[in-house]
Design a protein around this motif. Structure first.
Motif, PDB file in Angstrom:
ATOM      1  N   TYR A   6       0.822  -1.216   0.000  1.00  0.00           N
ATOM      2  CA  TYR A   6       0.000   0.000   0.000  1.00  0.00           C
ATOM      3  C   TYR A   6       0.856   1.267   0.000  1.00  0.00           C
ATOM      4  O   TYR A   6       0.334   2.354   0.202  1.00  0.00           O
ATOM      5  N   LYS A   7       2.157   1.095  -0.253  1.00  0.00           N
ATOM      6  CA  LYS A   7       3.078   2.232  -0.185  1.00  0.00           C
ATOM      7  C   LYS A   7       2.633   3.391  -1.074  1.00  0.00           C
ATOM      8  O   LYS A   7       2.538   4.540  -0.620  1.00  0.00           O
ATOM      9  N   ASP A   8       2.356   3.132  -2.337  1.00  0.00           N
ATOM     10  CA  ASP A   8       1.988   4.199  -3.272  1.00  0.00           C
ATOM     11  C   ASP A   8       0.658   4.837  -2.880  1.00  0.00           C
ATOM     12  O   ASP A   8       0.495   6.059  -2.995  1.00  0.00           O
ATOM     13  N   THR A  12       0.309   8.703  -1.762  1.00  0.00           N
ATOM     14  CA  THR A  12      -0.604   9.605  -2.474  1.00  0.00           C
ATOM     15  C   THR A  12      -1.577  10.270  -1.512  1.00  0.00           C
ATOM     16  O   THR A  12      -1.808  11.485  -1.579  1.00  0.00           O
ATOM     17  N   ALA A  13      -2.134   9.467  -0.577  1.00  0.00           N
ATOM     18  CA  ALA A  13      -3.083  10.007   0.409  1.00  0.00           C
ATOM     19  C   ALA A  13      -2.396  11.035   1.309  1.00  0.00           C
ATOM     20  O   ALA A  13      -2.965  12.099   1.607  1.00  0.00           O
ATOM     21  N   ALA A  14      -1.175  10.730   1.740  1.00  0.00           N
ATOM     22  CA  ALA A  14      -0.424  11.649   2.604  1.00  0.00           C
ATOM     23  C   ALA A  14      -0.115  12.950   1.865  1.00  0.00           C
ATOM     24  O   ALA A  14      -0.230  14.044   2.430  1.00  0.00           O
ATOM     25  N   SER A  15       0.252  12.826   0.594  1.00  0.00           N
ATOM     26  CA  SER A  15       0.579  14.013  -0.197  1.00  0.00           C
ATOM     27  C   SER A  15      -0.648  14.887  -0.414  1.00  0.00           C
ATOM     28  O   SER A  15      -0.590  16.111  -0.269  1.00  0.00           O
ATOM     29  N   ILE A  16      -1.765  14.250  -0.752  1.00  0.00           N
ATOM     30  CA  ILE A  16      -3.003  14.998  -1.013  1.00  0.00           C
ATOM     31  C   ILE A  16      -3.495  15.700   0.253  1.00  0.00           C
ATOM     32  O   ILE A  16      -3.875  16.877   0.224  1.00  0.00           O
ATOM     33  N   ILE A  62      17.471  15.025  -0.278  1.00  0.00           N
ATOM     34  CA  ILE A  62      18.513  14.188   0.321  1.00  0.00           C
ATOM     35  C   ILE A  62      18.087  12.725   0.326  1.00  0.00           C
ATOM     36  O   ILE A  62      18.864  11.826   0.018  1.00  0.00           O
ATOM     37  N   LEU A  63      16.808  12.495   0.666  1.00  0.00           N
ATOM     38  CA  LEU A  63      16.274  11.134   0.721  1.00  0.00           C
ATOM     39  C   LEU A  63      15.936  10.592  -0.663  1.00  0.00           C
ATOM     40  O   LEU A  63      15.644   9.411  -0.818  1.00  0.00           O
ATOM     41  N   ASN A  64      15.941  11.489  -1.654  1.00  0.00           N
ATOM     42  CA  ASN A  64      15.543  11.127  -3.018  1.00  0.00           C
ATOM     43  C   ASN A  64      14.132  10.538  -3.014  1.00  0.00           C
ATOM     44  O   ASN A  64      13.859   9.515  -3.646  1.00  0.00           O
ATOM     45  N   ASP A  65      13.246  11.208  -2.255  1.00  0.00           N
ATOM     46  CA  ASP A  65      11.860  10.750  -2.106  1.00  0.00           C
ATOM     47  C   ASP A  65      10.956  11.628  -2.955  1.00  0.00           C
ATOM     48  O   ASP A  65      10.701  12.792  -2.621  1.00  0.00           O
ATOM     49  N   PRO A  66      10.413  11.096  -4.070  1.00  0.00           N
ATOM     50  CA  PRO A  66       9.578  11.891  -4.968  1.00  0.00           C
ATOM     51  C   PRO A  66       8.255  12.340  -4.348  1.00  0.00           C
ATOM     52  O   PRO A  66       7.638  13.299  -4.835  1.00  0.00           O
ATOM     53  N   ALA A  67       7.811  11.680  -3.278  1.00  0.00           N
ATOM     54  CA  ALA A  67       6.536  12.049  -2.654  1.00  0.00           C
ATOM     55  C   ALA A  67       6.648  13.352  -1.876  1.00  0.00           C
ATOM     56  O   ALA A  67       5.656  14.065  -1.694  1.00  0.00           O
ATOM     57  N   TYR A 175       3.193   6.146   6.447  1.00  0.00           N
ATOM     58  CA  TYR A 175       4.133   6.076   5.318  1.00  0.00           C
ATOM     59  C   TYR A 175       5.549   5.802   5.815  1.00  0.00           C
ATOM     60  O   TYR A 175       6.285   4.998   5.224  1.00  0.00           O
ATOM     61  N   GLY A 176       5.941   6.449   6.909  1.00  0.00           N
ATOM     62  CA  GLY A 176       7.264   6.229   7.485  1.00  0.00           C
ATOM     63  C   GLY A 176       7.454   4.789   7.939  1.00  0.00           C
ATOM     64  O   GLY A 176       8.551   4.229   7.821  1.00  0.00           O
ATOM     65  N   ILE A 177       6.385   4.191   8.473  1.00  0.00           N
ATOM     66  CA  ILE A 177       6.442   2.788   8.899  1.00  0.00           C
ATOM     67  C   ILE A 177       6.647   1.883   7.684  1.00  0.00           C
ATOM     68  O   ILE A 177       7.437   0.932   7.722  1.00  0.00           O
ATOM     69  N   ILE A 178       5.940   2.195   6.599  1.00  0.00           N
ATOM     70  CA  ILE A 178       6.024   1.374   5.390  1.00  0.00           C
ATOM     71  C   ILE A 178       7.424   1.407   4.783  1.00  0.00           C
ATOM     72  O   ILE A 178       7.978   0.371   4.406  1.00  0.00           O
ATOM     73  N   ILE A 179       8.025   2.624   4.700  1.00  0.00           N
ATOM     74  CA  ILE A 179       9.349   2.725   4.069  1.00  0.00           C
ATOM     75  C   ILE A 179      10.480   2.532   5.079  1.00  0.00           C
ATOM     76  O   ILE A 179      11.647   2.630   4.735  1.00  0.00           O
ATOM     77  N   LYS A 180      10.093   2.278   6.345  1.00  0.00           N
ATOM     78  CA  LYS A 180      11.066   1.997   7.410  1.00  0.00           C
ATOM     79  C   LYS A 180      12.064   3.142   7.604  1.00  0.00           C
ATOM     80  O   LYS A 180      13.269   2.927   7.745  1.00  0.00           O
TER      81      LYS A 180
END
Length: 223
Positions: A6-8, A12-16, A62-67, A175-180
């Protein structure tokens, strides 16, 4: 299905919802325009919003996180607009200049630091800095706790920001839990708790003015 599947969706929900949170100050700005002044409205959420958007943008790079990148570009733009409205209706522009200068200096120094820090250390160290600043901004309204309890009123607390912040920090925690990512987890578990505490104050104390509270107490005494 594993939570990672459910990462994506969560991203998406967090970004919106984060972008939605950026629109929460619209209600505050509407009140400023209707009153024609900035009385009882603190400019720090707008200045802090610009500072944190820039720092979180740097952190996302720095994290190279597109979200994280488009969200914080939007956040900076909107907070700049809110600050411009506040500035237009403020009678104390000298104070605003000083606060804005401090915010700009802090942003420039920290982003400059990120450019010169070693790649091995920057993610950890910059993450700590951003975490501390973010939690300070989220928890700042609790500095008014003494006055809130004394006056039995949450007048002055930015309800739209606190309510939306509760939802946003929960989604970014997930989201942080999912991407550790320990920093995103820590930032948002503490942020969620701070927002939840502030939100509970609205259930305990009504958002009434001090004058209304005094009138009610005076009425009770007469009866």
């Amino acid at each position: 299905m594993a939570l990672e599947d459910y990462k994506d969706l969560v991203a998406t929900a967090a970004s919106i919802t984060t972008i939605g949170q950026f629109f929460a100050p619209v209600f505050i700005c509407k009140e400023i325009i209707q009153k024609g002044n900035t009385k009882d409205v603190d400019p720090m959420p707008f200045i802090g919003g610009m500072v944190m958007s820039m720092l979180m943008l740097q952190h996302g790079m720095i994290l190279n996180d597109p979200a994280m990148i488009p969200v914080n570009v939007s956040g900076f733009t909107l907070n700049f607009i809110y600050f411009a409205i506040y500035y237009l209706y403020s009678d104390d522009k000298d104070s605003l200049h000083a606060k804005l200068a401090k915010g700009t200096a802090v942003t420039a120094i920290l982003i400059g630091y990120a450019q010169f820090e070693s790649e091995k250390q920057v993610e950890f160290r910059f993450g700590i800095i951003v975490t501390v600043l973010m939690l300070s901004l989220i928890g700042a309204p609790l500095l008014q706790l003494g006055d809130i309890i004394k006056k039995k009123s949450t007048k002055g607390l930015p309800f739209p920001l606190i309510f939306s912040g509760t939802i946003v920090t929960f989604l970014w925690l997930l989201y942080g839990i999912i991407i550790k990512n320990v920093f995103i987890q820590f930032q948002n578990v503490v942020g969620f708790l701070l927002c939840a505490i502030q939100l509970s104050l609205f259930a305990i104390y009504p958002n009434s003015s001090e004058d209304e509270t005094l009138l009610k107490e005076d009425g009770k005494k007469r009866n």
